[in-house]
Design a protein around this motif. Structure first.
Motif, PDB file in Angstrom:
ATOM      1  N   TYR A 204      -1.302  51.542  24.159  1.00 55.92           N
ATOM      2  CA  TYR A 204      -2.041  50.499  24.876  1.00 55.92           C
ATOM      3  C   TYR A 204      -1.525  49.108  24.525  1.00 55.92           C
ATOM      4  N   LEU A 205      -1.049  48.940  23.307  1.00 55.51           N
ATOM      5  CA  LEU A 205      -0.443  47.668  22.918  1.00 55.51           C
ATOM      6  C   LEU A 205       0.832  47.412  23.717  1.00 55.51           C
ATOM      7  N   ILE A 206       1.658  48.441  23.866  1.00 52.72           N
ATOM      8  CA  ILE A 206       2.919  48.293  24.595  1.00 52.72           C
ATOM      9  C   ILE A 206       2.669  48.038  26.078  1.00 52.72           C
ATOM     10  N   VAL A 207       1.712  48.749  26.662  1.00 54.66           N
ATOM     11  CA  VAL A 207       1.413  48.541  28.082  1.00 54.66           C
ATOM     12  C   VAL A 207       0.888  47.124  28.319  1.00 54.66           C
ATOM     13  N   ALA A 208       0.017  46.648  27.435  1.00 53.12           N
ATOM     14  CA  ALA A 208      -0.567  45.311  27.614  1.00 53.12           C
ATOM     15  C   ALA A 208       0.478  44.214  27.493  1.00 53.12           C
ATOM     16  N   THR A 209       1.496  44.445  26.683  1.00 54.71           N
ATOM     17  CA  THR A 209       2.524  43.427  26.462  1.00 54.71           C
ATOM     18  C   THR A 209       3.360  43.241  27.726  1.00 54.71           C
ATOM     19  N   GLY A 210       3.277  42.086  28.303  1.00 58.62           N
ATOM     20  CA  GLY A 210       4.062  41.779  29.498  1.00 58.62           C
ATOM     21  C   GLY A 210       3.348  42.086  30.793  1.00 58.62           C
ATOM     22  N   THR A 211       2.741  43.260  30.893  1.00 60.23           N
ATOM     23  CA  THR A 211       2.119  43.671  32.153  1.00 60.23           C
ATOM     24  C   THR A 211       1.014  42.713  32.579  1.00 60.23           C
ATOM     25  N   THR A 354      -3.605  57.003  11.626  1.00 56.23           N
ATOM     26  CA  THR A 354      -4.760  56.914  10.735  1.00 56.23           C
ATOM     27  C   THR A 354      -5.792  55.995  11.382  1.00 56.23           C
ATOM     28  N   ALA A 355      -7.023  56.078  10.921  1.00 57.69           N
ATOM     29  CA  ALA A 355      -8.080  55.233  11.488  1.00 57.69           C
ATOM     30  C   ALA A 355      -7.729  53.752  11.350  1.00 57.69           C
ATOM     31  N   THR A 356      -7.160  53.400  10.197  1.00 62.60           N
ATOM     32  CA  THR A 356      -6.779  51.995   9.979  1.00 62.60           C
ATOM     33  C   THR A 356      -5.685  51.576  10.949  1.00 62.60           C
ATOM     34  N   GLN A 357      -4.648  52.415  11.078  1.00 59.93           N
ATOM     35  CA  GLN A 357      -3.559  52.102  12.005  1.00 59.93           C
ATOM     36  C   GLN A 357      -4.083  51.971  13.431  1.00 59.93           C
ATOM     37  N   PHE A 358      -4.958  52.890  13.822  1.00 59.18           N
ATOM     38  CA  PHE A 358      -5.470  52.874  15.192  1.00 59.18           C
ATOM     39  C   PHE A 358      -6.201  51.573  15.493  1.00 59.18           C
ATOM     40  N   TRP A 359      -7.125  51.173  14.625  1.00 59.62           N
ATOM     41  CA  TRP A 359      -7.944  50.004  14.927  1.00 59.62           C
ATOM     42  C   TRP A 359      -7.174  48.701  14.759  1.00 59.62           C
ATOM     43  N   VAL A 360      -6.216  48.680  13.842  1.00 67.11           N
ATOM     44  CA  VAL A 360      -5.370  47.483  13.726  1.00 67.11           C
ATOM     45  C   VAL A 360      -4.546  47.307  14.998  1.00 67.11           C
ATOM     46  N   ARG A 361      -3.936  48.388  15.461  1.00 72.13           N
ATOM     47  CA  ARG A 361      -3.112  48.304  16.674  1.00 72.13           C
ATOM     48  C   ARG A 361      -3.958  48.049  17.914  1.00 72.13           C
ATOM     49  N   MET A 362      -5.141  48.643  17.971  1.00 69.60           N
ATOM     50  CA  MET A 362      -6.002  48.395  19.126  1.00 69.60           C
ATOM     51  C   MET A 362      -6.493  46.950  19.129  1.00 69.60           C
ATOM     52  N   SER A 363      -6.731  46.400  17.942  1.00 68.38           N
ATOM     53  CA  SER A 363      -7.102  44.980  17.852  1.00 68.38           C
ATOM     54  C   SER A 363      -5.948  44.104  18.317  1.00 68.38           C
ATOM     55  N   LEU A 364      -4.735  44.482  17.923  1.00 69.83           N
ATOM     56  CA  LEU A 364      -3.557  43.741  18.381  1.00 69.83           C
ATOM     57  C   LEU A 364      -3.404  43.851  19.896  1.00 69.83           C
ATOM     58  N   ALA A 365      -3.725  45.022  20.442  1.00 68.77           N
ATOM     59  CA  ALA A 365      -3.659  45.199  21.896  1.00 68.77           C
ATOM     60  C   ALA A 365      -4.655  44.273  22.592  1.00 68.77           C
ATOM     61  N   ALA A 366      -5.854  44.120  22.010  1.00 70.72           N
ATOM     62  CA  ALA A 366      -6.858  43.222  22.583  1.00 70.72           C
ATOM     63  C   ALA A 366      -6.386  41.775  22.525  1.00 70.72           C
ATOM     64  N   VAL A 367      -5.835  41.384  21.376  1.00 67.55           N
ATOM     65  CA  VAL A 367      -5.304  40.020  21.238  1.00 67.55           C
ATOM     66  C   VAL A 367      -4.162  39.802  22.223  1.00 67.55           C
TER      67      VAL A 367
END
Length: 388
Positions: A204-211, A354-367
């Motif tokens: 989701y982070l990769i899709v959000a970037t640029g699109t 991991t749960a930490t990796q997931f939520w950190v990356r999902m937070s980055l996707a939101a940002v």
């Protein structure tokens, strides 16, 4: 400015809608590159790397030729034409005159054509890789995106100067080119947005970037209702067309090892469901035109990501199921090099973060979604002022 625009439309128009031939050529150029790029990936998945002179390669490099011819015509006409109506609406560069978009497109055409011998040399020197992300492919991508941006700028200049009737026709062409821009940006990310990755936050982070940036910028610049939905529909239509048409064309592997017997061209996966969050994005943008860009970015960017996760996550489950292994959804298609032990062949998702990796990356996707929206809104406002 109005007199100049009217002169351009009367003298250079190739259709009753008032769209000059070189703008149609620019749209054809970006279409040729996208169709050729997708087809080339399918060629690698079905046949392997063949000779340089394959039909997909010719379609890709035709983009550079078409963009070079149309943009070169504009530059030469504006520079040397004594009565050229383009002169007052041109920029000067290296002693030449022409629309800014034409100069950008010419550079892109040169870069695309220069990447051809580089790509051929790369494969001869380092082997027959099938990676999308490689140095010659990045030169090619840079050239294509320059042509894409040049075409957008060229269309903007004419659209922003045009009368109402011509503006409507140009706006549709502008949104179509924006749709190919979305499609090409996702095509470049194919290796990172595979079906087994759809339950990872990185996807989701990769899709959000640029699109999201492209959707916001083109929508604001066009000032048309449902602009994002139209662009997402262009991407979806191309994806479905390839998914349903390519398997009808015979093909067989020329390289090994062959893990799956292939008898036809193997398309990519079912297109991402970006049309759903794009429609929500449109609704919010329509209701917040007077809001500050940063506030608007928050209330539009975050819902885009939330809605995309809400529709793509369960749809990924469906794509992994036997119900999707048919011609309609195309989940059963495997390229000849897909190993039987791979996650892709076993229809399972990649190992969980991991749960930490997931939520950190999902937070980055939101940002990232908010940031891309904010930049896109500012870019769209600037694009509304393009006249040259």
């Amino acid at each position: 400015m109005g007199l100049v625009t009217a002169t351009v439309e009367r003298s250079d128009t190739a259709t009753s809608a008032g769209v000059p031939w070189y703008l149609w050529t620019a749209a054809l150029a970006v279409t040729s590159a996208y169709v050729g790029g997708y087809w080339d990936i399918s060629w690698h998945r079905s046949i392997g790397r063949d000779t340089f002179w394959t039909a997909p390669h010719l379609a890709i490099y035709a983009c550079g030729v078409l963009a070079g011819v149309s943009s070169g015509y504009l530059i030469l006409t504006a520079t040397f034409g004594r009565s050229s109506s383009l002169k007052p609406v041109s920029v000067r560069m290296w002693g030449l005159s022409g629309p800014l978009g034409a100069f950008i497109s010419v550079w892109g055409g040169v870069a695309m054509l220069a990447s051809a011998p580089f790509d051929n040399w790369w494969h001869n020197a380092y082997g027959l890789d099938v990676r999308i992300i490689s140095p010659p492919h990045m030169v090619l991508a840079a050239g294509f995106f320059a042509i894409e941006i040049g075409s957008v700028m060229l269309l903007l200049a004419f659209m922003n100067r045009a009368s109402d009737d011509t503006r409507r026709a140009l706006r549709w062409l502008f949104l179509y080119v924006g749709g190919t821009w979305v499609a090409e940006s996702l095509l470049l990310k194919l290796e990172y947005i595979l079906r087994p990755a759809m339950h990872s936050a990185l996807f989701y982070l990769i899709v959000a970037t640029g699109t999201v940036f492209i959707l916001a910028a083109v929508a604001v610049a066009s000032a048309r209702r449902w602009a994002c939905t139209i662009m997402a529909a262009v991407y979806t239509a191309f994806g479905l067309g390839f998914l349903w048409i390519l398997p009808l064309i015979p093909a067989e592997p020329k390289l090994g090892p062959v893990y799956n017997q292939v008898t036809h061209f193997v398309p990519w996966e079912f297109p991402l469901l970006v049309i759903v969050p794009a429609a929500v994005f449109d609704i919010i943008l329509q209701q917040t035109t007077r809001w500050r860009p940063l506030t608007r970015a928050f209330v539009a960017g975050l819902p885009f990501l939330v809605v995309f996760v809400a529709v793509q996550w369960p749809f990924a489950n469906f794509l992994m199921s036997p119900a999707a292994r048919n011609w309609l959804f195309g989940a059963a298609y495997m390229d000849y090099g897909t190993r039987p032990t791979s996650s892709y062949a076993r229809f399972v998702f990649f190992p969980s973060e991991t749960a930490t990796q997931f939520w950190v990356r999902m937070s980055l996707a939101a940002v990232m979604s908010v940031l891309m929206t904010w930049i896109g809104i500012h870019a769209g406002r600037a694009m509304q002022r393009v006249r040259r």
